[in-house]
Design an enzyme around this catalytic site. Structure first.
Site, PDB file in Angstrom:
ATOM      1  CE  LYS A  32      -4.558   1.329   1.715  1.00 58.96           C
ATOM      2  NZ  LYS A  32      -5.058   1.646   0.386  1.00 58.96           N
TER       3      LYS A  32
ATOM      4  CD  GLU B 235      -5.991  -3.213  -6.711  1.00 59.38           C
ATOM      5  OE1 GLU B 235      -6.461  -3.348  -5.573  1.00 59.38           O
ATOM      6  OE2 GLU B 235      -4.772  -3.080  -6.925  1.00 59.38           O
TER       7      GLU B 235
HETATM    8  N1  PDD Z   1      -7.823   2.321  -0.710  1.00 57.63           N
HETATM    9  N2  PDD Z   1      -7.366  -1.582  -3.865  1.00 57.63           N
HETATM   10  C1  PDD Z   1      -6.703  -0.416  -3.822  1.00 57.63           C
HETATM   11  C2  PDD Z   1      -5.773  -0.063  -4.912  1.00 57.63           C
HETATM   12  C3  PDD Z   1      -6.910   0.460  -2.733  1.00 57.63           C
HETATM   13  O1  PDD Z   1      -6.238   1.619  -2.660  1.00 57.63           O
HETATM   14  C4  PDD Z   1      -7.845   0.108  -1.716  1.00 57.63           C
HETATM   15  C5  PDD Z   1      -8.114   0.988  -0.536  1.00 57.63           C
HETATM   16  C6  PDD Z   1      -8.511  -1.126  -1.834  1.00 57.63           C
HETATM   17  C7  PDD Z   1      -9.491  -1.591  -0.779  1.00 57.63           C
HETATM   18  O2  PDD Z   1      -8.813  -1.954   0.403  1.00 57.63           O
HETATM   19  P1  PDD Z   1      -9.498  -1.861   1.831  1.00 57.63           P
HETATM   20  O3  PDD Z   1     -10.734  -2.642   1.769  1.00 57.63           O
HETATM   21  O4  PDD Z   1      -8.491  -2.470   2.746  1.00 57.63           O
HETATM   22  O5  PDD Z   1      -9.750  -0.404   2.100  1.00 57.63           O
HETATM   23  C8  PDD Z   1      -8.239  -1.945  -2.905  1.00 57.63           C
HETATM   24  C9  PDD Z   1      -7.997   3.312   0.340  1.00 57.63           C
HETATM   25  C10 PDD Z   1      -9.327   3.299   0.973  1.00 57.63           C
HETATM   26  C11 PDD Z   1      -7.602   4.660  -0.229  1.00 57.63           C
HETATM   27  O6  PDD Z   1      -6.609   4.702  -0.937  1.00 57.63           O
HETATM   28  O7  PDD Z   1      -8.268   5.657   0.049  1.00 57.63           O
END
Ligand code: PDD
Length: 291
Positions: A155, A187
């Site tokens: 991330k 995604e």
């Molecule tokens: N983003 N895929 C990507 C590329 C993401 O950046 C995110 C989350 C998700 C979903 O992950 P989760 O369910 O753990 O939030 C999938 C956050 C919310 C953001 O960048 O704001």
């Protein structure tokens, strides 16, 4: 706490151990997050003043940090305690907590800087609520080529491809963009994707090509609990287009039904029963967890 302008309800910042308002919180122009995008982050949803799945997010932050060889300056328990006290001080019931860790401030040089403390920032802000009509009527998505790097499981704060794709989607009248690599759906720019084929709920496998979303794992768990078959495997774009239902899921998004992909309707072009059931189950799980 220094306080220049803004009120508590607008949010608070935790910067390397100090709690500040947004106007007072400053990071160096030489911070490697700013110069190189050399950092990792998390977004946590706060419901009724309580962080949801905080430990899961902090554990993922620890993993992301480890993958870029950046030691966490605090233990997970210390991080959680700091986050919880920031949330309590901010006093915002429906909020989003942002946590960012960078390799600190040092004279610009690609090499890791020696003896440089990392920069750890947390912010709490009122959540960007999804308009109820989007939840009710569903959303449109745009597909875009996946031009990101090969470690989307980390991330990382380097979000330029995500930013560009989201903007393109917005300009095309869509809510989210879905990345497609070699004919396979990966995604969204900040969400994971699911396709209901009529027999099983399919989502791309969480390898290095996507972020292993925390909401994604809850959706899989809830789907199984409700007796649906799930599959984590390749999801060709053609399969997504012919799915009965398509759902995206993420921390801020929660669950949203996709009713059109590149202008073509999905299923009957309205949120379907699997979406409704899983979204209700997700809200129920949150209610139980934050009680
Ligand atoms: N983003 N895929 C990507 C590329 C993401 O950046 C995110 C989350 C998700 C979903 O992950 P989760 O369910 O753990 O939030 C999938 C956050 C919310 C953001 O960048 O704001």
């Amino acid at each position: 706490m220094r306080k220049k302008e803004g009120s508590m309800s607008e949010g608070l910042v935790w910067l390397n151990g100090e709690i500040l308002d947004f106007a007072s919180a400053k990071v160096s122009v030489e911070d490697r997050g700013f110069q190189f995008g050399d950092g990792v982050y998390e977004v946590v949803r706060v419901y009724q003043g309580k962080p949801f799945a905080l430990m899961e997010h902090l554990e993922r932050l620890q993993r992301s940090a480890r993958e870029i060889e950046l030691p966490l300056p605090l233990s997970l328990a210390e991080l959680a305690a700091a986050a919880e006290s920031l949330i309590a001080r901010a006093g915002i019931a429906e909020a989003e907590l942002y946590v960012q860790l960078t390799r600190g401030a040092a004279r610009r040089n690609h090499l890791f800087p020696p003896d440089t403390p990392p920069t750890l920032v947390m912010t709490v802000r009122p959540v960007r609520l999804i308009p109820p009509e989007l939840r009710e009527r569903g959303i449109r998505v745009l597909t875009v080529p996946d031009e990101r790097w090969a470690r989307c499981d980390i991330k990382s704060i380097c979000l330029l491809p995500n930013v560009l794709a989201k903007e393109r989607a917005h300009r095309a009248g869509a809510f989210e963009a879905l990345f497609v690599r070699d004919g396979l759906v990966m995604e969204g720019t900040s969400s994971n994707v699911f396709a209901w084929t009529g027999e099983e709920l399919v989502t791309p496998i969480a390898d290095h090509r996507i972020l292993s979303g925390i909401t994604r794992s809850f959706v899989l768990q809830l789907a199984r609990q409700h007796g649906y078959r799930t599959a984590e495997c390749d999801l060709p774009l053609a399969e997504l287009r012919s799915a009965r239902e398509v759902i995206i899921a993420g921390t801020v998004t929660e669950l949203l039904a996709v009713i059109a992909i590149d202008e073509e309707p999905v299923g009957e072009g309205k949120p379907g029963p699997i979406f409704r059931q899983l979204y209700a189950a997700y809200r129920q799980m949150i209610a139980e967890r934050v009680r």
